[in-house]
Design a protein around this motif. Sequence first.
Motif, PDB file in Angstrom:
ATOM      1  N   VAL A  70      43.303   3.547  26.464  1.00  0.00           N
ATOM      2  CA  VAL A  70      44.421   3.022  27.048  1.00  0.00           C
ATOM      3  C   VAL A  70      44.466   2.893  28.429  1.00  0.00           C
ATOM      4  N   ALA A  71      43.611   2.569  28.836  1.00  0.00           N
ATOM      5  CA  ALA A  71      43.335   2.179  30.218  1.00  0.00           C
ATOM      6  C   ALA A  71      43.461   0.476  30.280  1.00  0.00           C
ATOM      7  N   CYS A  72      43.486  -0.031  31.370  1.00  0.00           N
ATOM      8  CA  CYS A  72      43.354  -1.420  31.682  1.00  0.00           C
ATOM      9  C   CYS A  72      42.024  -1.803  31.612  1.00  0.00           C
TER      10      CYS A  72
ATOM     11  N   GLU B 123      29.061 -11.080  14.494  1.00  0.00           N
ATOM     12  CA  GLU B 123      29.563 -12.270  14.035  1.00  0.00           C
ATOM     13  C   GLU B 123      31.098 -12.567  13.934  1.00  0.00           C
ATOM     14  N   VAL B 124      31.920 -11.350  14.041  1.00  0.00           N
ATOM     15  CA  VAL B 124      33.317 -11.236  14.008  1.00  0.00           C
ATOM     16  C   VAL B 124      34.013 -10.651  15.156  1.00  0.00           C
ATOM     17  N   LEU B 125      34.837 -10.859  15.753  1.00  0.00           N
ATOM     18  CA  LEU B 125      35.336 -10.195  16.762  1.00  0.00           C
ATOM     19  C   LEU B 125      36.873 -10.084  16.646  1.00  0.00           C
ATOM     20  N   ILE B 126      37.590  -9.005  16.848  1.00  0.00           N
ATOM     21  CA  ILE B 126      39.116  -8.777  16.784  1.00  0.00           C
ATOM     22  C   ILE B 126      39.478  -8.024  17.977  1.00  0.00           C
ATOM     23  N   SER B 127      39.971  -8.774  18.892  1.00  0.00           N
ATOM     24  CA  SER B 127      40.210  -7.984  20.313  1.00  0.00           C
ATOM     25  C   SER B 127      41.726  -8.140  20.712  1.00  0.00           C
ATOM     26  N   HIS B 128      42.088  -7.237  21.324  1.00  0.00           N
ATOM     27  CA  HIS B 128      43.452  -6.804  21.860  1.00  0.00           C
ATOM     28  C   HIS B 128      43.674  -6.482  23.244  1.00  0.00           C
ATOM     29  N   ILE B 129      44.651  -6.902  23.967  1.00  0.00           N
ATOM     30  CA  ILE B 129      45.180  -6.050  25.226  1.00  0.00           C
ATOM     31  C   ILE B 129      46.562  -5.884  25.082  1.00  0.00           C
ATOM     32  N   ARG B 130      46.989  -4.678  25.305  1.00  0.00           N
ATOM     33  CA  ARG B 130      48.120  -4.231  24.961  1.00  0.00           C
ATOM     34  C   ARG B 130      49.307  -4.343  26.300  1.00  0.00           C
ATOM     35  N   ARG B 131      50.325  -4.796  26.135  1.00  0.00           N
ATOM     36  CA  ARG B 131      51.443  -4.911  27.214  1.00  0.00           C
ATOM     37  C   ARG B 131      52.591  -4.060  26.287  1.00  0.00           C
TER      38      ARG B 131
ATOM     39  N   LEU C  10      40.009 -11.841  28.527  1.00  0.00           N
ATOM     40  CA  LEU C  10      40.834 -10.896  28.214  1.00  0.00           C
ATOM     41  C   LEU C  10      40.867  -9.926  29.349  1.00  0.00           C
ATOM     42  N   ALA C  11      39.555  -9.544  30.106  1.00  0.00           N
ATOM     43  CA  ALA C  11      39.833  -8.638  31.333  1.00  0.00           C
ATOM     44  C   ALA C  11      40.778  -9.206  32.405  1.00  0.00           C
ATOM     45  N   THR C  12      40.703 -10.401  32.708  1.00  0.00           N
ATOM     46  CA  THR C  12      41.488 -11.028  33.681  1.00  0.00           C
ATOM     47  C   THR C  12      42.921 -10.756  33.265  1.00  0.00           C
ATOM     48  N   LEU C  13      43.289 -11.371  31.949  1.00  0.00           N
ATOM     49  CA  LEU C  13      44.688 -11.033  31.375  1.00  0.00           C
ATOM     50  C   LEU C  13      45.169  -9.497  31.295  1.00  0.00           C
ATOM     51  N   SER C  14      44.209  -8.543  31.362  1.00  0.00           N
ATOM     52  CA  SER C  14      44.810  -7.332  31.107  1.00  0.00           C
ATOM     53  C   SER C  14      45.270  -6.641  32.435  1.00  0.00           C
ATOM     54  N   ARG C  15      45.014  -7.348  33.583  1.00  0.00           N
ATOM     55  CA  ARG C  15      46.009  -6.932  34.846  1.00  0.00           C
ATOM     56  C   ARG C  15      47.567  -7.103  34.520  1.00  0.00           C
ATOM     57  N   GLU C  16      47.751  -7.949  33.769  1.00  0.00           N
ATOM     58  CA  GLU C  16      49.272  -7.929  33.472  1.00  0.00           C
ATOM     59  C   GLU C  16      49.497  -7.369  32.039  1.00  0.00           C
ATOM     60  N   HIS C  17      48.588  -6.752  31.370  1.00  0.00           N
ATOM     61  CA  HIS C  17      48.772  -6.217  29.877  1.00  0.00           C
ATOM     62  C   HIS C  17      48.017  -4.966  30.152  1.00  0.00           C
ATOM     63  N   ARG C  18      48.370  -4.061  31.123  1.00  0.00           N
ATOM     64  CA  ARG C  18      47.482  -2.891  31.183  1.00  0.00           C
ATOM     65  C   ARG C  18      47.570  -1.529  30.368  1.00  0.00           C
TER      66      ARG C  18
ATOM     67  N   MET D 259      54.517  -9.054  25.804  1.00  0.00           N
ATOM     68  CA  MET D 259      53.853  -9.461  24.468  1.00  0.00           C
ATOM     69  C   MET D 259      52.309  -9.166  24.804  1.00  0.00           C
ATOM     70  N   CYS D 260      51.532  -8.893  23.801  1.00  0.00           N
ATOM     71  CA  CYS D 260      50.302  -8.389  23.845  1.00  0.00           C
ATOM     72  C   CYS D 260      49.378  -9.795  23.804  1.00  0.00           C
ATOM     73  N   ARG D 261      47.893  -9.572  23.936  1.00  0.00           N
ATOM     74  CA  ARG D 261      47.177 -10.836  23.775  1.00  0.00           C
ATOM     75  C   ARG D 261      46.115 -10.493  22.854  1.00  0.00           C
ATOM     76  N   LEU D 262      45.852 -11.236  21.849  1.00  0.00           N
ATOM     77  CA  LEU D 262      44.898 -11.238  20.827  1.00  0.00           C
ATOM     78  C   LEU D 262      43.944 -12.231  20.949  1.00  0.00           C
ATOM     79  N   LEU D 263      42.709 -11.892  20.402  1.00  0.00           N
ATOM     80  CA  LEU D 263      41.436 -13.145  20.372  1.00  0.00           C
ATOM     81  C   LEU D 263      40.800 -12.754  19.298  1.00  0.00           C
ATOM     82  N   GLY D 264      40.644 -13.789  18.236  1.00  0.00           N
ATOM     83  CA  GLY D 264      39.676 -13.607  17.163  1.00  0.00           C
ATOM     84  C   GLY D 264      38.438 -14.570  17.479  1.00  0.00           C
ATOM     85  N   ILE D 265      37.428 -14.334  16.918  1.00  0.00           N
ATOM     86  CA  ILE D 265      36.203 -15.059  16.916  1.00  0.00           C
ATOM     87  C   ILE D 265      35.439 -15.069  15.641  1.00  0.00           C
ATOM     88  N   VAL D 266      35.137 -15.955  15.104  1.00  0.00           N
ATOM     89  CA  VAL D 266      34.092 -15.845  13.891  1.00  0.00           C
ATOM     90  C   VAL D 266      32.867 -16.828  14.124  1.00  0.00           C
ATOM     91  N   SER D 267      31.790 -16.347  14.027  1.00  0.00           N
ATOM     92  CA  SER D 267      30.455 -17.044  14.512  1.00  0.00           C
ATOM     93  C   SER D 267      29.529 -17.036  13.181  1.00  0.00           C
TER      94      SER D 267
END
Length: 114
Positions: free
Chosen positions: A61-63, A79-87, A26-34, A1-9
């Motif tokens: 496509v890199a970790c 002001e808005v972030l949509i981020s994703h790391i893929r597994r 997300l960088a730390t979590l990406s070691r499992e979602h490479r 399962m991937c990881r998503l993060l959204g922020i609105v400021s």
Amino acid sequence: MCRLLGIVSSEATGFGLILQDAPRSLATLSREHRDGWGLAVFGSRAAEAETDHGWQLHKAVACAAEDRDFGMFAAAPGEVLISHIRRRTVGALSLENTHPFRSGRWVFAHNGTI
């Protein structure tokens, strides 16, 4: 399962702390979602640059933890972030399968298979 993060400021904000520096970034979590990463940042600075509808979209496509570009783009203010790391579960390891996606002025990411 991937990881998503959204922020609105309410004002331009740097996202480096949550994307890179925090213990569960997300960088730390990406070691499992490479299997790729993506960042979409919306904001006044993005709108001033030559971007599509005010969005800056960066993907690879890199970790994320091992990609210097991730660190550089993670520091972009907005002001808005949509981020994703893929597994990867389904689909090839490719930019076409790496989130977020853009369609016109819309940017989106999802978790799972559509």
